[in-house]
Enzyme design. Structure first.
Site, PDB file in Angstrom:
ATOM      1  N   GLY A   9       0.797  -1.219   0.000  1.00  0.00           N
ATOM      2  CA  GLY A   9       0.000   0.000   0.000  1.00  0.00           C
ATOM      3  C   GLY A   9       0.829   1.267   0.000  1.00  0.00           C
ATOM      4  O   GLY A   9       1.896   1.348  -0.603  1.00  0.00           O
ATOM      5  N   SER A  10       0.314   2.275   0.761  1.00  0.00           N
ATOM      6  CA  SER A  10       0.789   3.649   0.614  1.00  0.00           C
ATOM      7  C   SER A  10       2.252   3.848   0.946  1.00  0.00           C
ATOM      8  O   SER A  10       2.829   4.876   0.581  1.00  0.00           O
ATOM      9  CB  SER A  10      -0.046   4.571   1.500  1.00  0.00           C
ATOM     10  OG  SER A  10      -1.399   4.395   1.189  1.00  0.00           O
ATOM     11  N   THR A  11       2.875   2.914   1.690  1.00  0.00           N
ATOM     12  CA  THR A  11       4.299   3.087   1.945  1.00  0.00           C
ATOM     13  C   THR A  11       5.052   3.180   0.621  1.00  0.00           C
ATOM     14  O   THR A  11       6.119   3.774   0.556  1.00  0.00           O
ATOM     15  CB  THR A  11       4.850   1.898   2.761  1.00  0.00           C
ATOM     16  OG1 THR A  11       4.337   0.697   2.217  1.00  0.00           O
ATOM     17  CG2 THR A  11       4.459   2.006   4.211  1.00  0.00           C
ATOM     18  N   PHE A  12       4.462   2.626  -0.460  1.00  0.00           N
ATOM     19  CA  PHE A  12       5.099   2.681  -1.773  1.00  0.00           C
ATOM     20  C   PHE A  12       5.146   4.103  -2.341  1.00  0.00           C
ATOM     21  O   PHE A  12       5.884   4.365  -3.284  1.00  0.00           O
ATOM     22  CB  PHE A  12       4.358   1.762  -2.746  1.00  0.00           C
ATOM     23  CG  PHE A  12       5.152   0.555  -3.123  1.00  0.00           C
ATOM     24  CD1 PHE A  12       5.419  -0.418  -2.177  1.00  0.00           C
ATOM     25  CD2 PHE A  12       5.673   0.406  -4.409  1.00  0.00           C
ATOM     26  CE1 PHE A  12       6.162  -1.528  -2.509  1.00  0.00           C
ATOM     27  CE2 PHE A  12       6.422  -0.696  -4.741  1.00  0.00           C
ATOM     28  CZ  PHE A  12       6.678  -1.676  -3.801  1.00  0.00           C
ATOM     29  N   LYS A  13       4.315   4.992  -1.755  1.00  0.00           N
ATOM     30  CA  LYS A  13       4.316   6.372  -2.266  1.00  0.00           C
ATOM     31  C   LYS A  13       5.663   7.029  -2.043  1.00  0.00           C
ATOM     32  O   LYS A  13       6.025   7.992  -2.710  1.00  0.00           O
ATOM     33  CB  LYS A  13       3.197   7.183  -1.596  1.00  0.00           C
ATOM     34  CG  LYS A  13       1.838   6.762  -2.114  1.00  0.00           C
ATOM     35  CD  LYS A  13       0.697   7.367  -1.308  1.00  0.00           C
ATOM     36  CE  LYS A  13      -0.628   6.772  -1.770  1.00  0.00           C
ATOM     37  NZ  LYS A  13      -1.683   6.941  -0.761  1.00  0.00           N
TER      38      LYS A  13
END
Lengths: 372, 591
Positions: free
Chosen positions: B295-299
């Site tokens: 999820g958003s940690t990939f941002k």
């Protein structure tokens, strides 16, 4: 033996005055000594594998009597009789060896025994004397000009016996038979260049055996490298000799013998060393040597080439087996499954040796002229 | 060939003076002569053979005298003692970076009996059970009465138990000594250490990957792990797991500058001392073998990529008023602001729409190249046998580029994420993660390989500010640990099911680093299917469930790691980490 008159012309009387009585006596002493040592050595072994203490003693004495009969009977045969009996024995032993490979039980990694009506027999023991006589017959005929492909015939038989032995596998017997066969050929006039060649070949074959058979490699490794692997049996044997010293601990007083797994068979000399001392061991060695010297001197005076070759083969088998057994017991060479003639426990071995030595006695009997 | 052997007669010199004693007069002369010659050869050669054999007997006789009378013959055998180098001490130890023993080998005695030698089986069984209460008397008595020659009674006794049994003096009861692998910390680092089988052969973890070295070397293998950090990480994760009734959890503390794995845990775990009782779920290493859409940690990667490639600058932004519809997909924001967002705002509010658009503008090929440089598309190069291969979309369509922009459609292991993040915050250098500790003295002569630069220092500096912003003002506020300048990013992913995603089962994570002025350690916490509590107002997102765990870990770990607290309001710190959220004049210029 004043009971037998010099001019007694019965079969027994003629036999008595022609046979080599000293050799006969020697064999008798060996058998007696063997029985005594089995009494000393086998009870601990029997107990260890959960049998009645006198199990081996009883079984050996059962075979002892027939062996003596066989020895005497064969020694009464004529040269021709010996040859015929050997041909029958050889055929029978070969057939049994084939049978061994087919139905024999596997014991300690090898198929060497076959069970015939409750008795387990090791046919390779019988092949040894029979083959020596057959090979001598072929060599002698060829040497004396008979029109047969003698060398090819004997080489063929040799190859067949070797193949059967190596399939069991029984490298020790194979080596003994090879040495006997080679010696007979040597005596039959093998040119020196071939002698050298065969020595090289034998050496190569030994290396081949080392590379091909893991149990052979294992034993040789253990012999060459004292610290590697399990030298338990040989170590105990050394201790037994040391414990015995010059005069021995006395019958029944051996302590190290209890720990030798094959005390009654291949390592029986160690038991003799512990209980009866060095003197007894040297006596056994001298006894063997005396039988050999006596045999050789009889052969030297014989004028029948077949008799010379056959008797040499039988005598060599007897001597070599004794030498190999003793040398491996005292750690002069790698251990080989080889019995001490007439002393070690082993029914097949005893019977086969009785047959072989009976044949030797028959062949070395004084004969008149070219009588066969 | 053999036919020619007949010529051998050349070598024979017939001696006429010996005549066969009983030659028959009627035999033809030729045959007689031939016999003479042959006999003569035979006799000569018989003498040679016989002499050799008799000499053999003489040697045997001499040797017998030598053995029986002179002990010297035995001397070399008796004196042979194994050289010190030949003594094997069993499998080598495994220690942590401070020398604390994690795995060792002990000599233990195992009890067996030879029932044939047992005199009274019932009495023996009674005595044994009174000494070893763990055994069942009936069972032991039955074993002792059997007709076998060998039965195991109990393995791995302590020296005390062994002594007690010796004192009983039961005949037929004996010991066999064996080596047993012991893990003094129990389940503490089970997945890293792995375990061995009954023959001490490594079956998993470091025990398997270094099996040969552990067998042959006497020197212990030192890991980069620190048992204190490992303990801290494990108890915090266990607490969070039970609070939020999660089905699993994993956490990693990574040295951002060297790639050393300081602590790594996967829950539920097992006791490697009794690995046979562990279930497959317990054995599964979620940190390295499991791959998840995080999820958003990939941002973090999407933003770093866009900035590094110059596709956007910190002043740019995207319109996030409406969800994006691409074919049958709809990309929505969780914390929807329904307006234009600057790059820092997109990161801070974790806008899926903004990140997807950013990734779309970078393009699929560039995204793949960037992610692959960060090691996110290939299995993590860690010294463990249990390493998962990332699940990448095939083919990599534009829609995949957009969803991967906010961490969906690409599954990686937690370790890969932590390594990637460490390269983003440490100045842009990707270091190979490692479990094997390099001794400080060997470092001088054998410097660790420098990692590859994967982005510019400026990009790394920008990301530090953005990650700090998330904790200071955004979704990751609960990760704050006063004084340690924690920065990071939350992540909440719906778990994929057979069709689409399940809104109820989440993978909630937080990846943080500290201190953000010059990050030294990366801390990752991932919870599998956490449930919200009243305290979290029913939320089970990364910001609510994982961020507080990171906060507690940093608070306790920093003093152990020698990271001192700083004044978070100091002007120099603020200047370095300050960020302009809504640059004036840009809003209209963009849209």
């Amino acid at each position: 033996m004043p009971a037998i008159a010099r001019d007694d012309s019965s079969i027994f009387g003629r036999w008595w005055w022609t046979v080599d009585r000293w050799t006969l006596l020697g064999i008798g002493v060996l058998m007696a000594f063997g029985m005594m040592l089995i009494f000393a050595a086998s009870p601990p072994v029997a107990e260890r594998i959960g049998l009645d203490p006198l199990h081996f003693v009883r079984r050996q004495s059962i075979v002892l009597f027939p062996s003596i009969i066989v020895l005497l009977f064969v020694s009464m045969l004529t040269v021709r009789g010996v040859r015929r009996l050997s041909a029958i024995a050889f055929g029978g032993a070969i057939a049994l060896m084939v049978l061994t490979l087919l139905i024999g039980p596997e014991i300690k990694g090898a198929q060497r025994w076959v069970v015939i009506s409750g008795l387990s027999v090791q046919p390779s023991e019988f092949v040894k004397p029979a083959f020596a006589i057959i090979a001598a017959w072929i060599f002698a005929s060829r040497r004396l000009g008979a029109d047969i492909p003698g060398y090819w015939m004997s080489a063929g038989l040799y190859a067949a016996v070797m193949a059967l032995l190596l399939m069991q596998p029984d490298v020790g017997q194979a080596i003994v038979i090879s040495v006997i066969w080679f010696s007979q050929w040597f005596l039959a006039g093998l040119p020196m260049i071939w002698v050298g060649l065969f020595c090289v070949l034998g050496f190569v074959a030994c290396i081949g055996a080392y590379l091909l058979f893991p149990h052979v490699a294992n034993r040789i490794d253990r012999f060459l490298n004292l610290s590697a692997g399990d030298t338990y049996q040989v170590d105990r044997a050394m201790e037994a000799f040391l414990n015995g010293g010059l005069l021995g601990r006395g019958p029944g007083h051996g302590t190290v013998k209890v720990y030798i797994p094959d005390a009654h068979a291949d390592f029986i000399l160690a038991v003799a060393g512990e209980e009866f001392g060095l003197i007894a061991c040297l006596f056994i060695v001298l006894l063997f040597a005396a039988i050999l010297v006596r045999g050789f001197s009889r052969i030297l005076h014989d004028s029948n080439l077949f008799v010379v070759l056959a008797a040499t083969g039988l005598l060599l088998q007897f001597g070599l087996q004794a030498l190999i057994n003793m040398a491996s017991t005292i750690n002069l060479m790698p251990t080989k499954g080889m019995t001490l003639p007439f002393i070690s426990y082993g029914g097949s071995s005893l019977l086969a040796l009785a047959f072989g030595m009976g044949a030797l006695l028959a062949l070395t009997r004084k004969r008149v002229g070219g009588q066969e | 060939m053999l036919g020619r052997l007949r010529r051998g007669r050349r070598t024979i010199r017939p001696r006429r003076h010996i005549k066969p004693a009983f030659a028959q007069p009627c035999t033809p002369i030729r045959r007689d002569e031939r016999n003479d010659v042959a006999l003569e050869t035979g006799r000569t050669r018989l003498l040679i053979s016989g002499t050799v054999l008799i000499l053999g007997f003489a040697v045997v006789g001499v040797r017998l005298v030598n053995i029986a009378l002179f002990q010297d013959a035995l001397e070399p055998r008796a004196a042979h003692a194994p050289h010190a180098s030949e003594l094997r001490m069993g499998r080598a130890d495994i220690v942590d970076r401070n020398g604390e023993i994690l795995a060792t080998t002990l000599q233990t005695a195992s009890l067996f009996a030879n029932p044939r030698k047992i005199l009274d089986a019932d009495e023996a069984a009674h005595l044994l059970v009174s000494t070893l209460p763990g055994l069942r008397e009936a069972e032991i008595a039955a074993k002792l009465k059997s007709n076998r020659g060998f039965v195991w009674l109990k393995r791995n006794l302590s020296p005390r138990q062994q002594w007690d049994i010796i004192k009983l003096g039961i005949p037929g009861v004996e010991f066999q000594s064996a080596e047993t692998r012991v893990y003094p910390h129990g389940p503490l680092a089970a997945h890293v250490l792995g375990y061995v089988d009954i023959d001490n052969k490594g079956l998993a973890g470091v025990e398997k990957s270094f099996d040969t070295a552990l067998r042959s070397n006497a020197a212990p293998i030192a890991l980069t792990m620190d048992v204190r950090l490992q303990h801290l990480l494990r108890i915090e994760l266990m607490a969070a797991m039970s609070t939020h009734r999660a089905i699993g959890a994993t956490g990693i503390i990574l040295d951002a500058r060297h790639g050393d794995v300081m602590a790594m845990t996967s829950l539920p775990d097992f006791d490697p001392n009794a690995q046979g009782r562990a279930s497959d779920n317990q054995r599964f290493n979620r940190a390295t073998l499991g791959v998840y859409e995080l999820g958003s940690t990939f941002k973090i990667f999407t933003t770093a990529m866009a900035l590094d490639y110059g596709v956007v600058s910190m002043e740019d932004g995207y319109d996030a008023t409406k969800p994006i519809r691409v074919s049958r997909f709809t990309i929505r924001d969780y914390h929807a602001k329904k307006r234009w967002l600057s790059v820092p705002e997109i990161f801070m509010y974790s806008s899926n729409i903004g990140s997807a658009k950013m990734a779309r503008d970078v393009g699929g090929d560039a995204q793949r190249e960037f992610l692959s440089q960060l090691g996110l598309l290939s299995p993590a190069p860690i010294e463990l046998p249990e390493v998962g291969t990332p699940l990448t979309p095939k083919p990599w369509r534009p829609i995949n580029t957009m969803t991967i922009g906010y961490g969906h459609g690409l599954a990686v292991s937690p370790l890969q994420l932590a390594v990637g993040v460490s390269s983003v915050v440490n100045g842009g250098i990707l270091n190979r993660p490692t479990l094997i500790h390099r001794q400080p003295e060997s470092e001088a002569s054998n410097p660790p390989p420098r990692g590859d630069r994967v982005m510019s220092e400026e990009t790394s500096q920008d990301l530090r500010r953005l990650m700090r912003l998330v904790v200071a003002k955004g979704t990751g506020g609960k990760a704050a640990a006063p004084g340690y300048l924690v920065g990071g990013k939350t992540g909440t992913a719906e778990k994929a099911r057979r069709q689409g995603y399940n809104r109820r089962s989440l993978i909630s994570s937080f990846v943080g680093a500290f201190p953000m002025t010059d990050p030294r350690y990366v801390v990752l916490v991932v919870l599998d299917e956490p449930q919200g509590t009243t305290k979290t107002h029913g939320f089970a997102t990364g910001g609510w469930v994982a961020a507080p765990v990171v906060s507690r870990i940093v608070e306790h770990a920093a003093p152990l790691l020698g990271v001192g607290p700083t004044d978070e309001q100091a002007p120099a710190v603020l200047r370095q980490l300050d960020i302009e959220l809504k640059p004036e004049g840009r809003r209209l210029a963009s849209y």
